[in-house]
Design an enzyme around this catalytic site. Sequence first.
Site, PDB file in Angstrom:
ATOM      1  N   GLY A   7       0.517  -1.321  -0.104  1.00 41.37           N
ATOM      2  CA  GLY A   7      -0.102   0.024  -0.016  1.00 41.37           C
ATOM      3  C   GLY A   7       0.818   1.370   0.081  1.00 41.37           C
ATOM      4  O   GLY A   7       0.229   2.381   0.136  1.00 41.37           O
ATOM      5  N   TRP A  17       2.615   2.801  -2.500  1.00 39.06           N
ATOM      6  CA  TRP A  17       2.058   3.719  -3.414  1.00 39.06           C
ATOM      7  C   TRP A  17       0.631   4.365  -3.313  1.00 39.06           C
ATOM      8  O   TRP A  17       0.688   5.615  -3.601  1.00 39.06           O
ATOM      9  CB  TRP A  17       1.952   2.921  -4.791  1.00 39.06           C
ATOM     10  CG  TRP A  17       3.734   2.883  -5.379  1.00 39.06           C
ATOM     11  CD1 TRP A  17       4.655   2.631  -4.798  1.00 39.06           C
ATOM     12  CD2 TRP A  17       3.880   2.686  -6.787  1.00 39.06           C
ATOM     13  NE1 TRP A  17       5.681   2.601  -5.710  1.00 39.06           N
ATOM     14  CE2 TRP A  17       5.310   2.507  -6.786  1.00 39.06           C
ATOM     15  CE3 TRP A  17       3.080   2.772  -8.193  1.00 39.06           C
ATOM     16  CZ2 TRP A  17       5.946   2.544  -7.976  1.00 39.06           C
ATOM     17  CZ3 TRP A  17       3.952   2.763  -9.263  1.00 39.06           C
ATOM     18  CH2 TRP A  17       5.305   2.586  -9.549  1.00 39.06           C
ATOM     19  N   ASP A  37      -4.678  -5.957  -5.317  1.00 33.79           N
ATOM     20  CA  ASP A  37      -3.495  -7.134  -5.273  1.00 33.79           C
ATOM     21  C   ASP A  37      -4.034  -8.316  -4.909  1.00 33.79           C
ATOM     22  O   ASP A  37      -5.144  -8.586  -4.221  1.00 33.79           O
ATOM     23  CB  ASP A  37      -2.417  -6.588  -4.122  1.00 33.79           C
ATOM     24  CG  ASP A  37      -1.193  -7.261  -4.289  1.00 33.79           C
ATOM     25  OD1 ASP A  37      -0.292  -6.615  -4.663  1.00 33.79           O
ATOM     26  OD2 ASP A  37      -1.158  -8.467  -4.016  1.00 33.79           O
ATOM     27  N   ASP A  70       3.580  -1.216 -10.200  1.00 32.31           N
ATOM     28  CA  ASP A  70       4.935  -1.519  -9.590  1.00 32.31           C
ATOM     29  C   ASP A  70       4.679  -3.263  -9.305  1.00 32.31           C
ATOM     30  O   ASP A  70       5.584  -3.908  -8.522  1.00 32.31           O
ATOM     31  CB  ASP A  70       5.117  -0.851  -8.321  1.00 32.31           C
ATOM     32  CG  ASP A  70       6.326  -0.976  -7.945  1.00 32.31           C
ATOM     33  OD1 ASP A  70       7.419  -1.073  -8.864  1.00 32.31           O
ATOM     34  OD2 ASP A  70       6.886  -1.197  -6.594  1.00 32.31           O
ATOM     35  N   LYS A  83       6.326  -0.820 -14.098  1.00 35.56           N
ATOM     36  CA  LYS A  83       7.584  -1.441 -13.998  1.00 35.56           C
ATOM     37  C   LYS A  83       7.847  -2.314 -15.095  1.00 35.56           C
ATOM     38  O   LYS A  83       7.033  -2.952 -15.673  1.00 35.56           O
ATOM     39  CB  LYS A  83       7.601  -2.053 -12.498  1.00 35.56           C
ATOM     40  CG  LYS A  83       8.921  -2.985 -12.306  1.00 35.56           C
ATOM     41  CD  LYS A  83       9.451  -3.212 -11.091  1.00 35.56           C
ATOM     42  CE  LYS A  83       8.598  -4.102 -10.099  1.00 35.56           C
ATOM     43  NZ  LYS A  83       9.031  -4.042  -8.595  1.00 35.56           N
TER      44      LYS A  83
END
Length: 195
Positions: free
Chosen positions: A51, A53, A70, A110, A150
């Site tokens: 968490g 970000w 997620d 990410d 990413k």
Amino acid sequence: MDSKSYQDHFFKKAKTAGYRSRSAFKLIELNNKYKFLKNGINILDVGSFPGGWCQVVKEKTKGGKIMGIDKKKIEGIKGVKFLTGDFLDEKSKLNIINYFESNIDVILSDMAPNTTGNKSLDCIRTNQLCLDILEFSKERLSKKGVVVSKLFMGEEFEEIKIQAKKNFKKIHFFKPNSSRYESRETYIHCSELST
């Protein structure tokens, strides 16, 4: 400062600032460079555990919807909707679409799969996730929207670049200082859908 000390520095800095992960500083650096976190925008953070970000997004924006997704359950953050599930599942995508109701302004990722120890395989799997994000953004990103994802420098780098150039007018690559020195990770910043 050697590589280990440098990483310890960001770990300590994250704890002091109250961030859940040192990767929060990667997003701060990316936003300082490209200025995509603004008030009143809808933001999706994919692969958002634990968490960090979302904490940065909440600090930097006001008045829009924020969702993190997620596979792992994430401890709540006021003003952020968390979804436990696999981003690649159609059910999860439907939940995302229903939550935002309109197009998304910023998609952040990410995300990386669980590492296998095989650097080449890990690179391929992470870069496939980046391609999945780019594919999803074609349908769900607002016209002037932004994707930050990413990826790893490897065989699929060119494929990601080609795909991004097909979808977006502007693409940039950036490796934050807070990334591990020895890591092959970098981030792609895409803006302005071309379709």
